[in-house]
Design a protein around this motif. Sequence first.
Motif, mmCIF file in Angstrom:
data_model
loop_
_atom_site.group_PDB
_atom_site.id
_atom_site.type_symbol
_atom_site.label_atom_id
_atom_site.label_comp_id
_atom_site.label_asym_id
_atom_site.label_seq_id
_atom_site.Cartn_x
_atom_site.Cartn_y
_atom_site.Cartn_z
ATOM 1 N N ASP A 1 0.847 -1.191 0.000
ATOM 2 C CA ASP A 1 0.000 0.000 0.000
ATOM 3 C C ASP A 1 0.883 1.242 0.000
ATOM 4 O O ASP A 1 2.007 1.218 0.504
ATOM 5 C CB ASP A 1 -0.893 0.027 1.245
ATOM 6 N N VAL B 1 2.516 4.715 0.970
ATOM 7 C CA VAL B 1 2.840 5.458 2.196
ATOM 8 C C VAL B 1 3.131 6.887 1.739
ATOM 9 O O VAL B 1 3.884 7.089 0.793
ATOM 10 C CB VAL B 1 4.111 4.891 2.877
ATOM 11 N N THR B 2 2.508 7.877 2.391
ATOM 12 C CA THR B 2 2.724 9.260 1.978
ATOM 13 C C THR B 2 3.346 10.060 3.136
ATOM 14 O O THR B 2 3.551 9.524 4.217
ATOM 15 C CB THR B 2 1.410 9.904 1.507
ATOM 16 N N VAL C 1 9.045 3.313 0.895
ATOM 17 C CA VAL C 1 7.752 3.282 0.183
ATOM 18 C C VAL C 1 7.695 2.088 -0.766
ATOM 19 O O VAL C 1 6.659 1.433 -0.888
ATOM 20 C CB VAL C 1 7.531 4.600 -0.596
#
Length: 319
Positions: free
Chosen positions: A73, A75-76, A169
């Motif tokens: 998924d 990641v920000t 990420v």
Amino acid sequence: MRKIIIDTDTGSDDAVAILMALREPTVEVVAVTTVCGNVNMEQATINAFRSIEAADTYVPPVYKGAYRPLMRDAVTAENVHGQDGMGDLGLPIPDMQAEKEHAVEALIRIVKENPGEIEIVAIGPVTNLALAMMKDPEAMKLVKHIYSMGSGGYGMGNVTSVAEFNVFVDAEAYKVMVDFPVPKTIIGYDICSLPGAFIEENEIDEMKNEGPVSQFAIDCNSTLIDYCKRVWGSRKLDLPDPYAMAAALWPETVLEEHECHCFVCTADDPAYGQVVVDYRKFDAVNKDKLEKRRPNANVIKLMDTALFKKKLRECLKTE
Ligand code: BDR
Ligand code: CA
């Protein structure tokens, strides 16, 4: 003229790197490709356009890339760069459109059209690059050089104690990129926290008075400056992506680099996203395993931070 592709998850320090490249007369930015990272890919694309507009030079084609990492998924990092990735200044959205072609297709096509000439400066997670390398390895072997802002270099991470954001990420993509047989230079997070590397408070204030491009560079980093204050205790700015761009644009800023074997940790454990940087010449224990540790990247160890800042300010300054 050198031909550069910038692959970016445009947050506020990416923005400065884009300004540098577009204002550097010895290179042509032939494409900007966007990827999810600091912010989602659509927001990164808007921010790339904002940066291109602010540079006030020319408008390279922009191609939208991966919406998410290869295996995990997204990641920000809105806590670091702002909800919009650009300091939440309410900047207008430029009237510019991304090309229809996907970033991965564009990378492959442009490299094929310019064999041995394209240099890629990757300043976000390398999902697009890994996808292009997996889709058309023969074409991507024609890349001249990759400069990657990724890893903790010879130091620590900034997401976990061992993992830096761009690798954390999408470590699976980073592994594909690192093991891919093209020349590459890695600029780790350790470089932007070398002594003298930060843009200090007085320099921030001076740059705000050096014309609209410099002012934009500082203003869009306001959330990052606040973040640095929380982490480091004073109002200053770290610029990982601009150091990576400087290594590409201004090789005279690079003082020391080593050929290394880089191993990317992708196991689902606390080392996820670590890049083990091995630059020993000899393996005292497993002499027979030396071949397995052949260098796969040059990792920068030292940059001239004073020269970097001088060139950065000259590059962004306007009358
Ligand atoms: C990297 O992650 C992002 O926050 C920056 O844009 C840079 O590319 C630093 O770890
Ligand atoms: Ca970035």
